[in-house]
Every structure is written in C-alpha cells, then in structure tokens.
Design a protein around this motif. Structure first.
Motif, PDB file in Angstrom:
ATOM      1  N   GLU A   1      31.975  20.244 -13.731  1.00 54.75           N
ATOM      2  CA  GLU A   1      30.870  19.877 -14.617  1.00 54.75           C
ATOM      3  C   GLU A   1      30.410  18.470 -14.294  1.00 54.75           C
ATOM      4  OE1 GLU A   1      32.182  19.814 -18.624  1.00 54.75           O
ATOM      5  OE2 GLU A   1      34.122  18.932 -18.150  1.00 54.75           O
ATOM      6  N   GLN A   2      29.248  18.106 -14.749  1.00 55.21           N
ATOM      7  CA  GLN A   2      28.687  16.782 -14.514  1.00 55.21           C
ATOM      8  C   GLN A   2      28.479  16.093 -15.856  1.00 55.21           C
ATOM      9  OE1 GLN A   2      28.198  15.606 -11.436  1.00 55.21           O
ATOM     10  NE2 GLN A   2      28.970  17.490 -10.535  1.00 55.21           N
ATOM     11  N   ASN A   3      29.527  15.454 -16.372  1.00 52.97           N
ATOM     12  CA  ASN A   3      29.447  14.757 -17.647  1.00 52.97           C
ATOM     13  C   ASN A   3      29.359  13.254 -17.438  1.00 52.97           C
ATOM     14  OD1 ASN A   3      29.635  17.091 -19.081  1.00 52.97           O
ATOM     15  ND2 ASN A   3      31.873  16.984 -19.297  1.00 52.97           N
ATOM     16  N   PRO A   4      28.864  12.505 -18.411  1.00 55.13           N
ATOM     17  CA  PRO A   4      28.881  11.057 -18.322  1.00 55.13           C
ATOM     18  C   PRO A   4      30.319  10.562 -18.252  1.00 55.13           C
ATOM     19  CG  PRO A   4      27.412  11.797 -20.067  1.00 55.13           C
ATOM     20  CD  PRO A   4      28.184  12.986 -19.621  1.00 55.13           C
ATOM     21  N   SER A   5      30.513   9.343 -17.765  1.00 57.07           N
ATOM     22  CA  SER A   5      31.852   8.779 -17.619  1.00 57.07           C
ATOM     23  C   SER A   5      32.559   8.754 -18.955  1.00 57.07           C
ATOM     24  CB  SER A   5      31.766   7.354 -17.066  1.00 57.07           C
ATOM     25  OG  SER A   5      31.188   7.360 -15.790  1.00 57.07           O
ATOM     26  N   GLN A   6      33.848   9.114 -18.933  1.00 59.60           N
ATOM     27  CA  GLN A   6      34.635   9.089 -20.152  1.00 59.60           C
ATOM     28  C   GLN A   6      36.087   8.864 -19.794  1.00 59.60           C
ATOM     29  OE1 GLN A   6      34.040  12.921 -21.898  1.00 59.60           O
ATOM     30  NE2 GLN A   6      35.083  14.018 -20.273  1.00 59.60           N
ATOM     31  N   SER A   7      36.873   8.401 -20.734  1.00 61.29           N
ATOM     32  CA  SER A   7      38.294   8.164 -20.496  1.00 61.29           C
ATOM     33  C   SER A   7      39.103   8.913 -21.524  1.00 61.29           C
ATOM     34  CB  SER A   7      38.609   6.669 -20.575  1.00 61.29           C
ATOM     35  OG  SER A   7      38.385   6.181 -21.873  1.00 61.29           O
TER      36      SER A   7
ATOM     37  N   THR B   1      55.080   6.799  -7.318  1.00 53.48           N
ATOM     38  CA  THR B   1      55.536   5.460  -7.719  1.00 53.48           C
ATOM     39  C   THR B   1      54.353   4.716  -8.333  1.00 53.48           C
ATOM     40  OG1 THR B   1      55.027   4.550  -5.518  1.00 53.48           O
ATOM     41  CG2 THR B   1      57.268   5.366  -5.885  1.00 53.48           C
ATOM     42  N   GLY B   2      54.631   3.690  -9.141  1.00 52.92           N
ATOM     43  CA  GLY B   2      53.568   2.973  -9.823  1.00 52.92           C
ATOM     44  C   GLY B   2      53.058   3.747 -11.023  1.00 52.92           C
ATOM     45  N   HIS B   3      52.030   3.218 -11.699  1.00 57.58           N
ATOM     46  CA  HIS B   3      51.468   3.908 -12.867  1.00 57.58           C
ATOM     47  C   HIS B   3      50.008   3.516 -13.046  1.00 57.58           C
ATOM     48  CE1 HIS B   3      52.607  -0.029 -14.533  1.00 57.58           C
ATOM     49  NE2 HIS B   3      51.634   0.168 -15.403  1.00 57.58           N
ATOM     50  N   PHE B   4      49.284   4.372 -13.754  1.00 61.85           N
ATOM     51  CA  PHE B   4      47.882   4.122 -14.075  1.00 61.85           C
ATOM     52  C   PHE B   4      47.799   3.366 -15.403  1.00 61.85           C
ATOM     53  CE2 PHE B   4      47.436   8.139 -11.540  1.00 61.85           C
ATOM     54  CZ  PHE B   4      46.770   7.565 -10.479  1.00 61.85           C
ATOM     55  N   SER B   5      46.856   2.431 -15.480  1.00 57.92           N
ATOM     56  CA  SER B   5      46.697   1.614 -16.685  1.00 57.92           C
ATOM     57  C   SER B   5      45.411   1.979 -17.405  1.00 57.92           C
ATOM     58  CB  SER B   5      46.676   0.129 -16.304  1.00 57.92           C
ATOM     59  OG  SER B   5      46.217  -0.659 -17.374  1.00 57.92           O
ATOM     60  N   ARG B   6      45.515   2.292 -18.709  1.00 61.32           N
ATOM     61  CA  ARG B   6      44.332   2.603 -19.506  1.00 61.32           C
ATOM     62  C   ARG B   6      43.423   1.382 -19.624  1.00 61.32           C
ATOM     63  NH1 ARG B   6      42.722   6.574 -22.713  1.00 61.32           N
ATOM     64  NH2 ARG B   6      44.711   7.632 -22.491  1.00 61.32           N
ATOM     65  N   LYS B   7      44.024   0.195 -19.687  1.00 62.93           N
ATOM     66  CA  LYS B   7      43.224  -1.027 -19.819  1.00 62.93           C
ATOM     67  C   LYS B   7      42.309  -1.220 -18.619  1.00 62.93           C
ATOM     68  CE  LYS B   7      46.325  -3.652 -22.830  1.00 62.93           C
ATOM     69  NZ  LYS B   7      47.132  -4.894 -22.962  1.00 62.93           N
ATOM     70  N   LYS B   8      42.795  -0.847 -17.451  1.00 62.04           N
ATOM     71  CA  LYS B   8      41.973  -1.023 -16.258  1.00 62.04           C
ATOM     72  C   LYS B   8      40.839  -0.015 -16.211  1.00 62.04           C
ATOM     73  CE  LYS B   8      45.564  -3.356 -13.659  1.00 62.04           C
ATOM     74  NZ  LYS B   8      46.578  -3.330 -12.605  1.00 62.04           N
ATOM     75  N   ILE B   9      41.056   1.155 -16.803  1.00 57.94           N
ATOM     76  CA  ILE B   9      39.951   2.108 -16.920  1.00 57.94           C
ATOM     77  C   ILE B   9      38.893   1.557 -17.864  1.00 57.94           C
ATOM     78  CG2 ILE B   9      39.282   4.397 -17.732  1.00 57.94           C
ATOM     79  CD1 ILE B   9      41.926   5.462 -16.790  1.00 57.94           C
ATOM     80  N   GLU B  10      39.340   1.021 -18.993  1.00 53.76           N
ATOM     81  CA  GLU B  10      38.394   0.450 -19.968  1.00 53.76           C
ATOM     82  C   GLU B  10      37.633  -0.717 -19.364  1.00 53.76           C
ATOM     83  OE1 GLU B  10      41.015  -0.465 -23.146  1.00 53.76           O
ATOM     84  OE2 GLU B  10      41.090   1.604 -23.916  1.00 53.76           O
ATOM     85  N   ARG B  11      38.334  -1.524 -18.569  1.00 50.64           N
ATOM     86  CA  ARG B  11      37.666  -2.642 -17.917  1.00 50.64           C
ATOM     87  C   ARG B  11      36.576  -2.147 -16.973  1.00 50.64           C
ATOM     88  NH1 ARG B  11      41.334  -6.320 -14.147  1.00 50.64           N
ATOM     89  NH2 ARG B  11      41.129  -4.439 -12.839  1.00 50.64           N
ATOM     90  N   PHE B  12      36.860  -1.053 -16.283  1.00 51.71           N
ATOM     91  CA  PHE B  12      35.860  -0.478 -15.379  1.00 51.71           C
ATOM     92  C   PHE B  12      34.662   0.038 -16.158  1.00 51.71           C
ATOM     93  CE2 PHE B  12      34.115   3.437 -13.541  1.00 51.71           C
ATOM     94  CZ  PHE B  12      33.603   2.948 -12.339  1.00 51.71           C
ATOM     95  N   LEU B  13      34.907   0.707 -17.290  1.00 48.78           N
ATOM     96  CA  LEU B  13      33.813   1.271 -18.081  1.00 48.78           C
ATOM     97  C   LEU B  13      32.931   0.191 -18.693  1.00 48.78           C
ATOM     98  CD1 LEU B  13      35.742   4.153 -19.875  1.00 48.78           C
ATOM     99  CD2 LEU B  13      34.126   4.369 -17.981  1.00 48.78           C
ATOM    100  N   ASP B  14      33.536  -0.965 -18.986  1.00 49.28           N
ATOM    101  CA  ASP B  14      32.786  -2.040 -19.641  1.00 49.28           C
ATOM    102  C   ASP B  14      31.976  -2.889 -18.665  1.00 49.28           C
ATOM    103  OD1 ASP B  14      33.774  -1.254 -22.063  1.00 49.28           O
ATOM    104  OD2 ASP B  14      35.450  -2.690 -22.072  1.00 49.28           O
ATOM    105  N   CYS B  15      32.317  -2.859 -17.382  1.00 51.74           N
ATOM    106  CA  CYS B  15      31.628  -3.731 -16.423  1.00 51.74           C
ATOM    107  C   CYS B  15      30.295  -3.127 -15.996  1.00 51.74           C
ATOM    108  CB  CYS B  15      32.507  -4.010 -15.217  1.00 51.74           C
ATOM    109  SG  CYS B  15      32.783  -2.570 -14.163  1.00 51.74           S
ATOM    110  N   GLN B  16      29.405  -3.985 -15.520  1.00 53.30           N
ATOM    111  CA  GLN B  16      28.088  -3.541 -15.076  1.00 53.30           C
ATOM    112  C   GLN B  16      28.142  -2.901 -13.689  1.00 53.30           C
ATOM    113  OE1 GLN B  16      25.200  -3.602 -16.903  1.00 53.30           O
ATOM    114  NE2 GLN B  16      26.629  -4.177 -18.545  1.00 53.30           N
ATOM    115  N   GLU B  17      29.013  -3.422 -12.845  1.00 56.74           N
ATOM    116  CA  GLU B  17      29.182  -2.857 -11.520  1.00 56.74           C
ATOM    117  C   GLU B  17      30.620  -3.079 -11.045  1.00 56.74           C
ATOM    118  OE1 GLU B  17      26.491  -4.789  -8.853  1.00 56.74           O
ATOM    119  OE2 GLU B  17      27.635  -6.661  -8.828  1.00 56.74           O
ATOM    120  N   SER B  18      31.050  -2.231 -10.131  1.00 55.41           N
ATOM    121  CA  SER B  18      32.398  -2.347  -9.551  1.00 55.41           C
ATOM    122  C   SER B  18      32.256  -2.055  -8.061  1.00 55.41           C
ATOM    123  CB  SER B  18      33.363  -1.351 -10.200  1.00 55.41           C
ATOM    124  OG  SER B  18      34.664  -1.504  -9.683  1.00 55.41           O
TER     125      SER B  18
END
Length: 849
Positions: A843-849, A754-771
């Motif tokens: 693998e150990q890659n940098p964060s990506q979406s 149930t529910g869904h994942f949001s791409r915008k929230k992933i982008e928001r996480f990638l853009d922030c300095q800390e979470s």
C-alpha cells in the motif's frame, strides 16, 4: 554396519558470519551436483581438503575426480574443504569456532580421513592454517587415534620431504585407483578393530603409498638429509599409475561452482602425460607415459556433462592438448555438437606447430577463445638446452596465422634464469617479442601481445634437479631489463615476483628440516603466499631467520652423485636417463619426442602393462552433423519471469545469479535467444540488481524462448535446476522494453541480529524537514538524496524489527542498508548482519511510526 555416532552436522554454523565476508556464496556447499550424505549413515567420512581459496580449488580437476569416485560408494561420504579467506579466518578465530566442511558442516576433527591436495609450494602455509582452525596437531607424531588420519597427494608429493612430518601418508602418482584401495583397506581395518600402526603397515604395501614415519632421518656432512628405512621390505615408493584412462571413471556430473572460479568451464581431461621431454618440466616427467582418452569416450562424456552442468564453455585438458593424436577429428565433431547451442571450445595448452589454421577455424565457430604459447626461451640455443622442440620459424607462423584468422590477443610465456642462460639469451627474448609484435595488424581490429615472465625453479625428478636457482638479485635485474625493453605499445608485460620464485625453489627441493620453518611462517601470519596482495616476504625472512634455515643449501647446484631428499621416491623415469638429459642440456643437444620417433629409454614403460596409449587421427576424420539452431527472431517470444531469492540465495551477486539462471535453462534444455556478433550471449535481462545479502519475495527477469515452450514446462523445468533459495513462481508475456524504466515502491522488513532500533530516531526523522544521504558515484561525482522524498512508510515492530516502504518512482535509488544505517546510526557490522526482506509495496500510505 559400523556407524560413527560422534559426527555432528551443522550446516548453519556460518549464518551469522557469511554476511561479513567476501564471496559468501563460496561457503554455502549447495552447488549443482553437490552430493550430500548424512555422515551418521556412512562408515567412512572423507574430507577432500584443498589448501587454497574456493575459486582456485573448484578449478582443480583432481578434487572433482576424487569427489566423484568416493561418493559413488554408498558407505563413503566425501566432502570438500577449502582454505577460508582471511576475513572468514578472523571471524572463526574471534568467535572460537572451528573450520567445517561445505556439504554437512562437519568439523574437520570429526572426519576419519583428511586428504590434502598438494599442487603448489606456496600453498603450504595454508595447510597449517586449516589444521590450526580445526584444533588438530600439526605433526603426525603428536596425533593419536582421536584424530583423523591425514594424507596428501598431488604433483608436490613427488618431493614429500618438506611436509613429511605433517602427514601420516603421502600418495605418489595417479590417485584414481590407489584411493579406492586405501578406503577399501580402511573399511576392512575398521571392521577388524586394529590399531593405527597396523593400518599404516597395510597401506604401505600398496603401490604409490608413502608412510614418512617408516623412515629414520639423518644428515650428511654438508647438512643434507639422509633417510634410512625402518623396514627392509620398504625402501622405495614407486608411483601409482593408471595404465589406461579409458578404464577409470571420470565425472560426468561435476560440481558447478558458485561465483567465478579461475576456470569457469567444463574441463575434460583428454590426455595424461607428455613425451615432449622439456627438461625443466616436472609434470612432463612424473606423469609419463602418454595416455589418451578415446575420442568416442570424450564425445560421450562431453555430451553427458554439458547436459548435467549447463556450461557454455568446454576446455580440453592435457599437458599438451595439441599433441592429442585424433585432435582435428575430435574438435570437428565436438564443435558440431557445441555450435548449435553456442558452446565455445578452448585448448589451454598448445605446442607451437600443433595450432594449425584448420584447427583454429573449428575453434572460432562459436567465439574466439584465448591462446597461450610458451616459447620459454628467446634463443634457439637455449630452447635446445631445455629441449623445447620448437623453432622461431614455426612460432612466427603460428602467431601470424592466429592474428590472420581474427584473434586479437595472444599470451606468451618465458622463463629467465634457465641453465646456461647468457645476456644474449635475454636480448633474444626482446628481439623475438618485437618480431611477433610486427605481425599484429595482419588481421582485423586492434591486436596485442601479453608477455608473462617467471623465474626458473629447479624441480625434483627432472634433468635440472641438480642445477642451481638464479639468485634473487639477478632475477630481479633481468626482469627489470625485460620490462624496460618491452615498453612498446601493444605489448603488455607481466611477471611473477622473484621473491615468490625463491621460496618456491626452497620448498621444491627441500627436506624435513623445513618443517620448523613452515610452523614459524604460519605463526608469523604467512597466508596465501601465491597471492601478491597477501605475500609478505619480510615475514618469510623473519621466519627463515628464526628457524635457522640456510636458503643457499637448498637453491645451490648439486653433484649428480649427491644424495637427494627424494631419492626414495620412484617416478618411473630412471636416474640414468635424467643424468644423460642433464649432460645433453649442457651441450645444447635436444632429444626427439618419442611419440614421433624411437623410444628415448626413459624407463617408464614396460610395454606390457604400461605403455603409451595414442589414438590416430585418420580413423576419426568423418564428422557427424547436428542440426543448427534457427536464429530467426520470429521464432522467439518474450517472457517476464517472476522469482523469489531467499535464504542462502541472498548471497548470490547479480552477475552470479545471471550465470546460475543461464545454466539452469541449459540443463532444463530450454533454448534461449542469443545476441549476435563475435561473442554471442543469451538474452537474459533484469529489471534491477538486488544487493548481495538482501532477500526478495518477488523479482523479475526477461528472456526470449521458442513459442513451443509452455509456461508450465519452463517453470517446472527451471525450478528443478535451481539451487536452494531460488524459485520461479510466475511467468507471463512481457519484455523489459515494454515495461520501460518504471520504478516501483517496495516494502522492506529488517531484522537485526545485533544492535537495536530506536523509536526516538524514527521520531527525529519524522520531525525533520529533510534527511539527506550523500553518495559518491562510480565516476567520482557527489550525489545527494533526500530520504524524506523516498520513505513513504515507517513502522517499528520491536527493538529488533523495523519495516519501511521506499518509493523509487522519482528515479532516485538508495539501498535499504544505507537507509537504516543513516536513520539509526548503526555500525557497519550491525547493518551487514541484519536480515532484509524485500517485497512489492502492499500500500502507499503517508509516513507513520
């Protein structure tokens, strides 16, 4: 062969509910030794229904015995049903689903017979909950041929009247032989195509079978129930009795429960019946005569059952285990078998005087299990009234010996409100406990005593069935006095809620007029009344008022000439014997145990077919020897075992998993190294605990095994002993110590139901300095974790599927559920229902979406 094609299996009907409930493994039905048959391929589908939670029901030997007997017949499938927890009940009702069996997921309405176990009066509301969740009418008069036949048995069946309107048949007495007769007659009846009434008439001719609808109900001038038989040849029901336990089958492959049931051990019934003659004890009256299982039979059964279950504890069951005729020899031989494998032994019911130092010395060879002693009353006069044939001197000696031999804790049981009790008897409890407390310190370490007090409840078929039950206010006052007087260091005081005892007494001596009360209580959401955290006396008071029941009518004293609701049920003990015992109680005149003296003329034995079966100790004192396990550390090597935990296995908690693995090693007969000390445990250690509900493709644990155990033998042997979803696929030398505290990165694939994942929230996480996530430790400390430092990879596969990599090399830990809830602001329900699969990071890659 007649096959019922309407039966529908659905073993996955809880897939979208189990993540939401407490103890989800209790609803899987995939335990070791569970028997699963295709309901469409059998002629009779029988549900064994226990109206309590799984952890209680799986501790009851009666269910194990009937499960074993019924499933030994090829044409019968017996399955288990337990009362669902309140959380599961809410989910079932909310989704419009019915309750189903564990083994095949069959709806209860699709079974041919439902057999309820009646062990305790405060489980009665759960019976209606189960029927309600199965869309089955409560009252037998409202059911027809489209519904299953509903039968019941157990100790509460000896006064079946409060529940008589709900059941088609009630079995009185031992169930092993009568259940076979019932099902054989059902199969014969089904082939003949007769109606239900014909079957009930044929069943009624069997000993121990009560058909409530074959009696008309009336009332006397006081309002008491009077029954009139509808048939002249069916006026009373004599209990069913197994004359010799050695002639009936006993399960040697019992089900091994998941989780932690109340009694998590191999239970072996060594004796049935008791001749002690305690006048308050219903079990001691209704299960007469004493019938012991032979020592050879017990030893053989223990050997087979331990291999088939992997249990690390054995409990010898009986109403009074200490009175078993060949106990000392049996215990010695059994401990010779168990000690080399670090299997402990416990004796749950011991009479003062039977717990001797030689016996205790044998028991503690592996570890000191608990001892419970039941003086019941504080004064000798009151013990004589209730015919508790123990002296204060014997009690003091038993406790002194127990502490001197190294035991740290002893439990004592007392009752208040016994017939003829005075203030002096209450004071005597305090005095006796304080005397026993002075014995603490005679052994090593800190020693203490637990005192448990309950209110006496008069029961049917006992000499006290005519006496009154102490009023609620008086019971509460007496417990309050004892609690205050026993506020002493080293004494722990526990008590049963007197309000529970009041309701127990109401149902114990009730009649069919109470059926409307049970329905009213059910409708007012009374559930699990035996549990203090669920018991709600205010609801019961409202139900009592709404149904017009007068409690005093049922808890009052009764004249010995007065008709009783259970007069048509013959327990074998004569009414005349009970009356004599009641008179002797009033004069504090004890009756000797007939095991050691003359026959007390209770009326049970005919000394032909039915008589005591007792094995004397002299013939079994010689104990055979068994090789002991070598404890030299050089005899073991450390292994790192890789395993997968998938599918239904994701519902196993960490401690549960450890127990499953330990018992799998025992069943596979692969020895493990044990810790030393007073409580030896197998050395199984894990790298980390996997949260309940999370699947994993690769986890590891560490064990130490003898060098002659080949890796292929270990893998193959253990895999044959694991439940569905657990699998070992690799093994190599290694230890937890050699690997240190290294943490790794892991990939997680998350699929939402149930529910869904949001791409915008992933982008928001990638853009922030800390979470930052804030967590509270078990010690109440606030801890912050920056997810930016842990998440090394993010990928949105679809609105329902999300993948990420978490790097724990810094030593900081966070659960994947905490991550997705924080990142996507999902509801608690969405997160619980998500499927999460873990595997070592690829693998150990940098964060990506």
């Amino acid at each position: 062969m007649f096959l019922n094609q309407k039966r529908k299996m659905d073993t996955k009907y809880l897939d979208d509910i189990l993540p939401l409930v407490r103890q989800p493994s209790h609803y899987l039905g995939s335990e070791i030794n569970a028997i699963k048959k295709d309901p469409k391929q059998v002629r009779l589908h029988f549900a064994l229904v226990f109206p309590e939670l799984y952890e209680i029901g799986m501790s009851y030997q009666g269910t194990q015995i009937l499960y074993h007997i019924l499933n030994s017949k090829e044409e019968i499938a017996a399955e288990r049903v337990f009362a669902p927890g309140v959380d599961l009940e809410a989910e079932l009702r909310g989704s419009g689903r019915c309750l189903r069996s564990l083994e095949s997921g069959t709806a209860l309405s699709d079974f041919d017979i439902l057999g309820f176990s009646l062990l305790y009066e405060l489980t009665f509301t759960n019976i209606l909950t189960i029927l309600s969740l199965s869309d089955i009418p409560f009252f037998s008069k409202d059911r027809d041929d489209s519904h299953p036949l509903i039968i019941a048995g157990g100790p509460c069946a000896f006064n079946p009247e409060p529940l008589a309107d709900f059941f088609d048949v009630v079995v009185i007495g031992d169930g092993e032989e009568v259940v076979e007769l019932l099902v054989d007659k059902w199969l014969e009846w089904k082939n003949g195509g007769g109606d239900r009434q014909t079957l009930l008439e044929e069943w009624s001719q069997m000993q121990g079978v009560y058909v409530p609808s074959f009696f008309e109900v009336g009332h006397d001038s006081r309002g008491g129930q009077v029954l009139t038989p509808r048939f002249s040849n069916y006026t009373s029901i004599c209990k069913a009795v197994v004359p010799d336990l050695n002639d009936v089958s006993y399960p040697d492959r019992p089900l091994v429960p998941f989780g932690k049931p109340i009694h998590d051990r191999l239970s072996l019934e060594i004796c049935r019946g008791c001749s002690g003659g305690c006048r308050f004890c219903q079990a001691g009256m209704i299960y007469r005569p004493v019938r012991e299982r032979s020592p050879e039979g017990i030893l053989s059964l223990a050997k087979r059952a331990l291999i088939n279950t992997g249990y690390e504890d054995v409990s010898l069951l009986s109403l009074s285990t200490g009175d078993y005729g060949a106990l000392q020899g049996l215990i010695t031989r059994l401990m010779n078998r168990c000690e080399p494998e670090k299997i402990a032994l416990s004796l749950p019911s011991l009479r003062v005087g039977s717990l001797t130092p030689p016996l205790m010395t044998q028991i503690k060879r592996v570890r000191k299990t608990g001892f419970t002693i039941a003086p019941e009353a504080g004064s000798q006069r009151l013990r004589d009234v209730i015919n508790k044939n123990i002296t204060e001197e014997a009690l003091l000696k038993t406790v002194e010996d127990t502490f001197a031999l190294g035991w740290q804790r002893i439990k004592l049981y007392f009752m208040i409100g016994l017939p003829t009790e005075t203030d002096h008897d209450l004071t005597a409890i305090v005095k006796l406990v304080r005397q026993l407390k002075k014995l603490c310190g005679t052994g090593k370490g800190r020693q203490d005593i637990t005192v448990s007090v309950s209110t006496f409840v008069p029961k049917s078929h006992t000499p006290f069935q005519w006496c009154s039950q102490v009023p609620l206010e008086e019971s509460q006052e007496k417990i309050f006095i004892l609690k205050n007087e026993l506020k002493v260091r080293g004494i722990r005081f526990k008590w049963q809620n007197p309000k529970m005892s009041l309701l127990e007494g109401l149902w114990a001596r009730g009649d069919r007029s109470l059926s409307r009360l049970l329905v009213a209580a059910h409708e007012m959401s009374c559930r699990f009344d035996a549990w203090s955290d669920h018991f709600n006396f205010a609801r019961w008071q409202a139900a009592i008022g709404a149904s017009g029941v007068d409690i005093d009518l049922y808890t009052r004293s009764r004249a010995v000439s007065e008709p009783l609701p259970w007069d048509h049920i013959a327990s074998g003990v004569s009414s005349n014997f009970l009356k004599i015992e009641w008179e002797k109680a009033l004069s504090a005149n004890p009756t000797p145990d007939c095991r050691h003296g003359e026959c007390s003329d209770c009326g049970v034995c005919d000394f032909d077919r039915l008589k005591p079966v007792i094995f004397k100790d002299e013939s079994y004192n010689k104990a055979s020897s068994y090789p002991k396990r070598v404890s030299d550390k050089t005899m073991y090597r450390s292994l790192r075992v890789s395993y997968a935990k998938e599918g239904p296995a994701r519902y196993f908690g960490h401690l549960e998993l450890a127990k499953i693995l330990e018992r799998a090693f025992r069943r596979a007969q692969i020895p493990l190294r044990f810790s030393s000390g007073f409580h030896p445990v197998p050395k199984i250690s894990f790298k980390a605990a996997l949260p309940v509900g999370v699947e994993s493709k690769e986890e590891h644990f560490f064990v130490e095994v003898p060098p002659h155990i080949k890796i292929v033998t270990l893998e193959e042997g253990i895999n044959t002993q694991l439940p569905e979803g657990l699998r070992i696929y690799g093994c190599k030398p290694g230890s937890k110590k050699s690997e240190g505290d290294r943490c790794y990165a892991y990939d997680y694939a998350v699929t939402l139901r149930t529910g869904h994942f949001s791409r915008k929230k992933i982008e928001r996480f990638l853009d922030c300095q800390e979470s930052v996530i804030t967590k509270t430790t078990k010690k109440g400390l606030i801890k912050t974790i920056d997810l930016k430092q842990l998440i090394t990879k993010l990928q949105l596969v679809s609105p329902k599927i999300f993948e990420m990599t978490l790097d724990f090399s810094s030593g900081r830990q966070v659960r994947p559920t905490e991550v997705i809830k924080h990142l996507f602001e999902l509801s608690e329900r969405d997160v619980k229902l998500a499927r999460i699969v873990k595997r070592p990071a690829s693998e150990q890659n940098p964060s990506q979406s």
